[in-house]
Design an enzyme around this catalytic site. Sequence first.
Site, PDB file in Angstrom:
ATOM      1  N   LYS A 143       0.847  -1.199   0.000  1.00 15.17           N
ATOM      2  CA  LYS A 143       0.000   0.000   0.000  1.00 15.17           C
ATOM      3  C   LYS A 143       0.878   1.242   0.000  1.00 15.17           C
ATOM      4  CE  LYS A 143      -4.304  -0.029   2.303  1.00 15.17           C
ATOM      5  NZ  LYS A 143      -5.043  -0.110   3.576  1.00 15.17           N
TER       6      LYS A 143
HETATM    7  O1  LIG Z   1      -7.611  -0.198   3.047  1.00 13.00           O
HETATM    8  C1  LIG Z   1      -8.381   0.120   3.934  1.00 13.00           C
HETATM    9  C2  LIG Z   1      -8.406   1.421   4.560  1.00 13.00           C
HETATM   10  O2  LIG Z   1      -7.195   1.687   5.156  1.00 13.00           O
HETATM   11  C3  LIG Z   1      -9.542   1.465   5.534  1.00 13.00           C
HETATM   12  O3  LIG Z   1     -10.691   1.038   4.888  1.00 13.00           O
HETATM   13  C4  LIG Z   1      -9.747   2.823   6.148  1.00 13.00           C
HETATM   14  O4  LIG Z   1     -10.936   2.820   6.876  1.00 13.00           O
HETATM   15  P1  LIG Z   1     -11.329   3.911   7.958  1.00 13.00           P
HETATM   16  O5  LIG Z   1     -11.752   5.129   7.252  1.00 13.00           O
HETATM   17  O6  LIG Z   1     -12.454   3.293   8.714  1.00 13.00           O
HETATM   18  O7  LIG Z   1     -10.127   4.133   8.794  1.00 13.00           O
END
Ligand SMILES: O=C[C@H](O)[C@H](O)COP(=O)(O)O
Length: 915
Positions: A140
């Site tokens: 990521k």
């Molecule tokens: O890849 C996933 C993201 O990091 C995650 O969905 C973020 O979610 P949040 O907005 O609940 O932190």
Amino acid sequence: MSKLADLAAAGQAVWLDNVDRNFLKAGGLRKLIAEDGLTGVTSNPAIFEKAIGSGDAYDAGLGEFLTKADASVADTFESLAIADIRAACDDLRPVYDRLEGKDGYVSLEVSPYLALETEASLFEAKKLWAAVDRPNLMIKIPGTAPGTPAIRDAIAAGINVNVTLLFSLHAYKAVAHAYLEGLEARAARGEAVTGIASVASFFVSRIDSVIDKKIDERIAAGDKDASDLKALRGQVAIANAKLAYAWYQDLIASDRWQNLAAKGVMPQRLLWASTGVKDKAYPDTLYADALIGPDTVDTIPPATMDAFRDHGTVGQTLTAEVDAARQVIADAERLGLDLAGVTAQLVVDGVKSFADAADTLYGAVAAKRAAFLGNKLATLEAHLPADLQTAVDARLKQSTADAWSRRLWAGDATLWTGKDEGKWLGWLAAARGEQVDLAALETLADEARKYPDVVLLGMGGSSLGPEVIGLILGSGRGAPRLHVLDTTDPGQIATVEGEIDAKNTLFIVSSKSGSTLEPELLRAYWFDKAGQDGTHFVAVTDPGSNLEKTAKSDSYAHIFHGDPSIGGRYSVMSVFGMVPAAASGVDVAALIANARTMATSCGPDAPPAANPGIQLGAILGEAHNAGRNKLTIVTSDALKPFGSWLEQLTAESTGKLGKGIVPIDLEPLGDPADYSADRIFVQFGVAGDADHAKLAALQAAGHPVIRVTLTDLPQIAQEFVRWEVAIAIAGAVIGIDPFDQPDVEAAKIETRELVDAYEKSGQLDLPAVGGEQGDLVVYDGDAAALGKLFDGAEYAGVLAYIERDAAHEAAIEKMRVAVRNRTKRATVAGFGPRFLHSTGQAYKGGPKGAAFLVITREPSHDLTIPDRRASFGTVERAQALGDAKVLTDRGQRVLIVHLKREDALSQLVDLVTAA
Ligand SMILES: O=C[C@H](O)[C@H](O)COP(=O)(O)O
Ligand SMILES: O=P(O)(O)OC[C@H]1O[C@](O)(CO)[C@@H](O)[C@@H]1O
């Protein structure tokens, strides 16, 4: 079939937005794969913070990792994360194989601290890719402006990428193009473009959280468009995502894409992230229901998964009502909700919130590492009065937000005054043992064994560290005794001469600059005494110095080079401390191992509140700013010598621009009534030592008290590092450059002028005699002035240009206690010229209003210096006069008392104690 599994039939992949070791171990992921058709997993710093930061699920793994070797907080975390990610990859491997690489991925995010750094993100992506070593891994990388080129290059390097933190269509378009460019670059190089996967994580709920808040605030303020605004609540995030998907469909239809598709590449799927509903007023499956469409991924947190399984609705919602979505975005624009501004801010906030999560996570890992190390790490306990504790807590919070740990190690001068501080941080590498060559030190240690004595000639940073190590640890078996000569006092020199055979002694001439007066005079003196035989001389100096030239022309046995990016007072873990230690048979490797342990604890990845050096620096700096600027050092007998090293570090680093921490060493502890509220006490001891009898009362009386406890004596090297970091950080809190010494030079110039004049005339220019009493001559004052000298002073100093021996130390201590108890002021003491290269900076440049009694004496036996008219005794006297003049010029109160006889000190003690 579960409702989640139905999503697959609708073209949408379901991924789990969570990682947790216990869950993985219990087969939770395999169950989701089997029962819900799950085909992927995402993680992020906040997810790992939740998993690792609390509880003990990771303790065994952490212990297993650290048992192999001590490691940094970041490496320790990574080892835990990588193990989880690998386990998840392995659970999903059958899916990946079955779908021929089209799905079955697990995502691991690069450090959030790098979100705004292209090269570092790419480097980390490659590092993690290699470390996890699974084909179904996705790295990521944030889709920020600096992250986008890193994404392109990672794809070009054949790394699967999950682009995270996308909020706007604009940013999404940029990363979609970066993906194509990365693939095109591979194709142009003739490399395979198949089998490389990417998703673009478009965040949903966070957008509504901000927009809805804006809407609510405007409605509450009676906005004229209240009803239109209300209609947009909970609509904007979904509309934004739908438009992103519409653009994706156009992209897929484009010639550019089709060209690549013909080569067998996979599309970069849109992934809906942040799909957990944050506003409890909404249905808990709101986002999961609304964004279902072909070739997409929905990464869903566990609670939302449960909700969807129970009552989610499967339908082709993503491509439905796209015009209505366009209208929502247009209305948001018309009503001034500023989606562009909101999404731009969300990137900033997203980077920050992941960095905050990492701070908490790293803090927790640092605490677990410290617990694992147990007594391998020296401890520090601080008892602070409530107001100081509040200031320290606030400082730690602010310094965490401002990334002080990372900025220290990155050499960011703006942490201090923005001058050249970044060029003076070589001691951080030295603390990790990176400045010295252990093999060369071993050779020296072997050679040194043939001598009964080793004499170190040097001043300040070139003598105090070696002396502390020598006195605290002693010489190794069969190794020579270490004598440290940092003086021009003829008595002191004669004492060493009486203890050694100069022709059978190893001399270490140590000077970073290679041009300091005292080591130069001592070198000349001993070189003659040693029969001008350079083979038992060693030089420690920075490259290119005059000393190096002399060492070469006099055929010294060895020249050890220092690092010019390390100042003298920070040089103990470099050759300046380690060469004399090795020569006297000290286990240098053990010292370095200890220093490295503390350097790791104080590392860039240990956030301030979990970073022993920064924590201490915050305490010292805030105590200073609250007027508690007298750092009073209390030690057990075994650690007594440590104070003189700490004095230099503290005083020379912080004492400038009228500010500074004044170290108070070797002043016996008194009762609470003997002190003013300007103190902070620090006690150093070894495990098992009793608390100093008077310390508890001082603590109870509201004074800040710090207790440092070592497990064994070699842990003193940990304290070198802890205090080096702490004093650097205290400098940042106080707002000075901790690495310069702007006021030292003035005294050197005055002294040089006096000595040069003497060389011509044979006369020393003395100040006017104010009065005489017994064997005492008082210059520029009389005995009455002596009685009043210390009244109302900021602090009181006794600066004695006499031999440093136990009897003189005791006499000075007597005067200090009397003055302290009478005036309630802190007292300092120094033997000249030694203190000039240590605390002298603070006495001249630090807090004003101090009063100094300068003591000189007629030596009973003076010593001549080769090729000079001035003797050691004359130089010493000139140094006293030169420094006294500068102290006076700087507005400090000074009285010089000359002892006509070597043993007249007791007369002065009587006068001072009777005052
Ligand atoms: O890849 C996933 C993201 O990091 C995650 O969905 C973020 O979610 P949040 O907005 O609940 O932190
Ligand atoms: O190692 P050098 O260059 O001889 O300097 C000795 C000491 O003198 C000082 O420069 C102060 O005069 C210290 O900072 C230093 O540790």
